[in-house]
Design an enzyme around this catalytic site. Structure first.
Site, PDB file in Angstrom:
ATOM      1  N   LYS A  52      17.537  43.063  34.587  1.00 43.50           N
ATOM      2  CA  LYS A  52      16.849  41.885  34.049  1.00 43.50           C
ATOM      3  C   LYS A  52      15.337  42.062  34.166  1.00 43.50           C
ATOM      4  CE  LYS A  52      20.660  38.710  34.869  1.00 43.50           C
ATOM      5  NZ  LYS A  52      21.339  37.809  35.794  1.00 43.50           N
ATOM      6  N   GLN A  96      20.520  34.270  40.980  1.00 43.19           N
ATOM      7  CA  GLN A  96      21.634  35.185  40.691  1.00 43.19           C
ATOM      8  C   GLN A  96      22.902  34.758  41.446  1.00 43.19           C
ATOM      9  OE1 GLN A  96      21.614  37.894  38.468  1.00 43.19           O
ATOM     10  NE2 GLN A  96      23.795  37.901  38.910  1.00 43.19           N
ATOM     11  N   ASP A 119      19.534  29.782  32.634  1.00 40.92           N
ATOM     12  CA  ASP A 119      20.964  30.094  32.599  1.00 40.92           C
ATOM     13  C   ASP A 119      21.758  29.015  31.850  1.00 40.92           C
ATOM     14  OD1 ASP A 119      21.881  32.488  33.567  1.00 40.92           O
ATOM     15  OD2 ASP A 119      21.821  31.872  35.670  1.00 40.92           O
TER      16      ASP A 119
END
Ligand code: NAD
Length: 281
Positions: A52, A96, A119
């Site tokens: 990422k 995460q 997200d």
């Protein structure tokens, strides 16, 4: 059969995003910023976060990774999120997953400002997506959606079957396809006859976690099949779709690896830029 090359489509998307960042910088004299919080040292999470960060830098975003040891207190993480919420250099925040057991996942998700929730997991974004309003959309289904649209721009009236009903994949995927006027069926572990459901589908999105669950005789000729699954087996990484046999029936199919995975990361960058643009309004 069309092999849906997620790697290539993701590279094209990153290139578009890179141009967009250059333009945004020229116009506003600042660039979108992505901050990732990584807790513990689980190998897959470390790899995801490294990818990422690399992709974010490639596109020109300002990216930062904040690392905490496995034993970090929940309050430390929540306080950091509050701090990032107030920091105007930060356009998007991602924590995460999975988290250690002592940290409440939902609390973490709900502490992130919905406008910085890259997200798309915050209940506000989930609600906005299902109501058809502007929202951050979870990166994996967004990537699947963009690939499906490349193959079939007009999805109106198509029958779409989701296999799996997770908040991460099946449910938001269903919302995206519903918005495109598909007739959507969400199947799951308690579905009575999964094969029969799949045989009705013009589009199948498999997000289950069972190696090669979807067989050729489950797939209607000329269906579009998207394989989200990542399963470690003795023969390496395989998806939820039996690739070889299904490739003989389907109109288009994503490979594993090289399909959904690269698109997920590219969509995270896209979401960060969208959050940045909304913050300018
Ligand atoms: P999950 O475990 O949260 O959900 C799995 C879903 O599958 C559940 O809704 C369950 O009801 C359903 N299911 C289980 N057994 C079934 C069966 N026999 N028949 C029909 N449905 C069944 O998983 P998830 O987080 O949605 O992830 C699913 C898969 O996608 C995993 O392999 C994961 O590694 C992969 N994944 C890939 C990416 C990517 O970027 N490529 C991103 C996220 C997840």
């Amino acid at each position: 059969m069309i092999l849906i090359d997620g790697k290539k489509i993701a590279a094209e998307l990153r290139e578009e995003l890179r141009h967009e960042v250059v333009e945004l910088k020229a116009k506003h004299n600042k660039v979108p910023g992505l901050t990732v919080i990584l807790i513990g040292d689980m190998a897959p999470s470390q790899i995801y976060v490294r990818n990422k960060e690399k992709s974010a830098n490639e596109v020109g975003l300002k990216s930062e990774v904040i690392r905490y040891p496995e034993a970090v207190e929940e309050k430390t993480v929540l306080d950091k999120i509050e701090e990032l919420n107030k920091d105007e250099r930060v356009s998007g925040i991602l924590v995460q997953l999975p988290l250690p057991k002592h940290i409440d996942k939902q609390k973490v998700i709900e502490t992130i400002l919905p406008s910085k929730d890259v997200d798309g997991f915050h209940p506000m974004n989930v609600g906005n997506l299902s109501s058809g309003y502007e929202s951050s959309v979870p990166c994996t289904p967004l990537g699947c959606y963009l690939m499906i649209k490349k193959i079939e721009p007009n999805l109106s009236g198509k029958k779409a079957v989701m296999i799996g009903r997770s908040n991460l994949n099946g449910k938001p995927m269903a919302q995206l396809l519903l918005k495109e006027n598909c007739t959507v069926t969400i199947t799951h572990s308690k579905t009575k006859d999964l094969k029969a459901e799949c045989l009705e589908a013009d589009i199948i999105v498999a997000a289950v976690g069972i190696p090669e669950l979807v067989k050729a005789d489950w797939v209607k000729k000329d269906a579009i099949v998207i394989d989200v699954g990542i399963n470690k087996t003795e023969n390496g990484i395989v998806g939820d779709v039996a690739f070889e046999e299904v490739s003989k029936v389907a109109k288009a199919l994503t490979p594993v690896p090289g399909g959904v995975g690269p698109m997920t990361i590219a969509c995270l960058l896209k979401n960060t830029i969208e959050c940045f643009k909304r913050s300018l309004k």
